[in-house]
Design a protein around this motif. Sequence first.
Motif, mmCIF file in Angstrom:
data_model
loop_
_atom_site.group_PDB
_atom_site.id
_atom_site.type_symbol
_atom_site.label_atom_id
_atom_site.label_comp_id
_atom_site.label_asym_id
_atom_site.label_seq_id
_atom_site.Cartn_x
_atom_site.Cartn_y
_atom_site.Cartn_z
ATOM 1 N N LYS A 86 102.120 92.837 100.209
ATOM 2 C CA LYS A 86 103.142 91.891 99.771
ATOM 3 C C LYS A 86 103.124 90.620 100.619
ATOM 4 O O LYS A 86 103.268 89.508 100.099
ATOM 5 C CB LYS A 86 104.523 92.547 99.830
ATOM 6 N N ALA A 87 102.968 90.788 101.922
ATOM 7 C CA ALA A 87 102.945 89.655 102.839
ATOM 8 C C ALA A 87 102.028 89.985 104.008
ATOM 9 O O ALA A 87 101.881 91.150 104.392
ATOM 10 C CB ALA A 87 104.348 89.330 103.347
ATOM 11 N N VAL A 88 101.396 88.912 104.586
ATOM 12 C CA VAL A 88 100.431 89.098 105.675
ATOM 13 C C VAL A 88 100.661 88.021 106.720
ATOM 14 O O VAL A 88 101.006 86.873 106.402
ATOM 15 C CB VAL A 88 98.972 89.023 105.160
ATOM 16 N N TRP A 89 100.458 88.394 107.991
ATOM 17 C CA TRP A 89 100.560 87.417 109.074
ATOM 18 C C TRP A 89 99.478 86.336 108.931
ATOM 19 O O TRP A 89 98.356 86.609 108.521
ATOM 20 C CB TRP A 89 100.375 88.107 110.432
ATOM 21 N N CYS A 90 99.828 85.119 109.324
ATOM 22 C CA CYS A 90 98.871 84.001 109.244
ATOM 23 C C CYS A 90 97.673 84.223 110.167
ATOM 24 O O CYS A 90 96.534 83.909 109.810
ATOM 25 C CB CYS A 90 99.563 82.684 109.600
ATOM 26 N N GLU A 91 97.903 84.756 111.338
ATOM 27 C CA GLU A 91 96.791 84.975 112.267
ATOM 28 C C GLU A 91 95.827 86.028 111.729
ATOM 29 O O GLU A 91 94.607 85.951 111.935
ATOM 30 C CB GLU A 91 97.312 85.377 113.645
ATOM 31 N N ARG A 92 96.365 86.996 110.992
ATOM 32 C CA ARG A 92 95.501 88.017 110.395
ATOM 33 C C ARG A 92 94.694 87.421 109.247
ATOM 34 O O ARG A 92 93.519 87.773 109.059
ATOM 35 C CB ARG A 92 96.371 89.184 109.921
ATOM 36 N N ILE A 93 95.317 86.504 108.492
ATOM 37 C CA ILE A 93 94.591 85.823 107.411
ATOM 38 C C ILE A 93 93.461 84.986 107.998
ATOM 39 O O ILE A 93 92.343 84.951 107.459
ATOM 40 C CB ILE A 93 95.562 84.945 106.589
ATOM 41 N N ALA A 94 93.712 84.278 109.132
ATOM 42 C CA ALA A 94 92.676 83.462 109.769
ATOM 43 C C ALA A 94 91.491 84.320 110.184
ATOM 44 O O ALA A 94 90.326 83.935 110.011
ATOM 45 C CB ALA A 94 93.262 82.729 110.976
ATOM 46 N N THR A 95 91.766 85.501 110.711
ATOM 47 C CA THR A 95 90.684 86.408 111.110
ATOM 48 C C THR A 95 89.852 86.838 109.908
ATOM 49 O O THR A 95 88.617 86.855 109.941
ATOM 50 C CB THR A 95 91.266 87.635 111.824
ATOM 51 N N ARG A 96 90.541 87.177 108.817
ATOM 52 C CA ARG A 96 89.833 87.618 107.621
ATOM 53 C C ARG A 96 89.021 86.482 107.006
ATOM 54 O O ARG A 96 87.903 86.701 106.524
ATOM 55 C CB ARG A 96 90.832 88.162 106.600
ATOM 56 N N LEU A 97 89.575 85.276 107.018
ATOM 57 C CA LEU A 97 88.833 84.125 106.491
ATOM 58 C C LEU A 97 87.581 83.870 107.315
ATOM 59 O O LEU A 97 86.523 83.516 106.769
ATOM 60 C CB LEU A 97 89.725 82.879 106.487
ATOM 61 N N GLY A 98 87.690 84.031 108.641
ATOM 62 C CA GLY A 98 86.521 83.856 109.491
ATOM 63 C C GLY A 98 85.429 84.862 109.185
ATOM 64 O O GLY A 98 84.231 84.554 109.270
ATOM 65 N N GLU A 99 85.819 86.067 108.810
ATOM 66 C CA GLU A 99 84.840 87.083 108.424
ATOM 67 C C GLU A 99 84.264 86.791 107.048
ATOM 68 O O GLU A 99 83.092 87.086 106.778
ATOM 69 C CB GLU A 99 85.505 88.457 108.440
#
Length: 682
Positions: free
Chosen positions: A607-620
């Motif tokens: 439903k919702a995700v932390w921004c820092e976790r999204i940044a990590t996933r985008l980097g991958e």
Amino acid sequence: MTEVVTAPAFAPPGTPVPVDNPTLTAPGVRTEKRRPVVAAWMTNRRDFLATVKRAGGHAGYASLYHGVRLPWYATQLTAMAPRGAARFVASTGRWVWDREAAPLRDWAVRQEDVEEYMRLARLRAGRVRLRGFVTIVAAVFGLGFALWLYVMAPAYLYAFAAGGVLTLGFLGQQQDAPVIGPAVLKTEVQKLTSTIVLRGLNAIGNARISAAVKKGGDMDGMRFTSEITRDGPGYRADLDLPYGVVPEDIMEERQALASGLRRKLGCVWPSGDPDEHEGRLILWVGDRPMNETTKPAWPLLKDGVVDLFRPVVFGNDQRMRDVTVSLMFASVVVGSIPRMGKTFLMRLLLLIAALDPRAEIHAYDFKGTGDFGALEPVCHRYRAGEEDEDIEYVLNALRELKAELRRRAKVIKSLPRSRCPESKVTPELANDRSLGLHPIVAGFDECQVPFEHEKYGAEIESICTDLVKRGPALGIVAMFGTQRPDAKSLPTGISANAVLRFCLKVMGQPANDMVLGTSMYKAGIRATMFSRSDRGICWMAGEGDDPRIVASAFVDAIAAEQVVARARAVREEYGNVTGHAVGEQPSTAPGMDILGDVLKVIDFDEKAVWCERIATRLGELQPDVYGEWKGESVTAALKPWGIRTGQVWGQTDEAEGKNRRGIERADVVAALTRRDADRAAA
């Protein structure tokens, strides 16, 4: 052991205890300044040539002006010759008969002083005899000489006669309306004196200065430290300000100071002298405003090449002295309102870079008028325009630069410490073509256009911020120019990390401090003081310890093309004509679709995700694009799409539950739907 100072035993109660030791020795620090043996303008080649040129030009113009009018002068003087002859005869008669002493003789008669009168009478008789004899001899010899010329050389007699007639005409002219007037009407500039300087300082309304002026100055520490001298095209006055007053106090009231000095604002330039102390003022007052003074030609206009690792002349200060700039190891910000010379200044800096045959030039004109067009023959990447295809071209070029940035970091890391001791590009490394560490200079005019682009703005801002932060040490110089210096047009990550800052005229404090740095306006460094006629004049910060005022060299489009032609020839000889200059386009590497990519890294059941976790996933997901992103990067990239962050519950890797800033998946889906609908409608 601490020594306690006490009052003498014989002193009455309440007597102040002296704390100044009369036997305390002086520090022994003494500074001396030797005045130049020869005037400064005679030791400087440019100043000497300028002085000789000015004097020669004045003499040549005056000769031409009067030469054209010689027939009319001769006619007027001939007409005035009879009156001149009458004046000559009358003045000769007064001289022969000693008329100038007649009042003395009359005084002796009125006083009935017989002895004095007789002495004056004898003196007059001797004078009359001598002067009469001289006059008769001159007349006889003059007549004889004229007769001799008439017989032996009649042509010379006519010449002497004409000269005599013109001389008599010169004697016959009116004193208030001379026949031969000045060729140049001079506007008198008042000489700068200590009285005028004190009058101007008193006019700014500073209480301490006004009090010191009334007391005579020295009692409050205010004094002139040297004579007022000529310094270039103006005057220089050095003085100590009253205790507690700093040069910034004077700079803030420059307009009132100019009024007190009775000079135009562009003539008055107060500044500090940090080599002495914080209370030393250097007041330079020009003969003419800076924008009206003829500037020396740019030294590199006709010949010469550049080493970007060394300072290069790019303009002049108020005294028309050369000012240099060092582009390497720095990022550049240029800001101003429209039509003040911002683009000309950026083009000049790119021309400097073009004259280094090793440098790779990227020039982007988002105004779309082709102001950087002269640079095309030497550009590795070039674009003019603000359409989507133009922004996409620039984005692809920036992706190449980002990859190059990473490659350079790996090369620097792999070099031995003996060859790269400071972990940055050096002139020796730049000269080694096998390493590929040549200078890269990228200029972005009207940079607010790509930063605010709906689709590519976030990625362009991210790459440019990375270039500003890490590029200087790796030989990459990024330059950004904008006519709207605010946080949206000039992101904080760029403005806060730029080393070189050029601020032409702006309208207020926020824009001033956005370009020059925080609190510059408060410190008296104000680009708001420039007038609309001060084109090309700016505050420059970052080159040296203190900001300074500079007028950039004027190089128009035609002259720029000539400089580029010379730069192209040097580059062809060096073997560095690449990219756009030979018709190559940037590669289209995979890019960033921020909404689509964020949606890819958020699972359907989240439903919702932390921004820092999204940044990590985008980097991958795309390391080349999002490899350096952090949580705040995600926040900034999604904000233009109306996606706001909030507190989101989640678990850390240690299974600990926490509230952190994040986004909801539904908001991303809604924003993506709106974007696709808008594009379909368009």
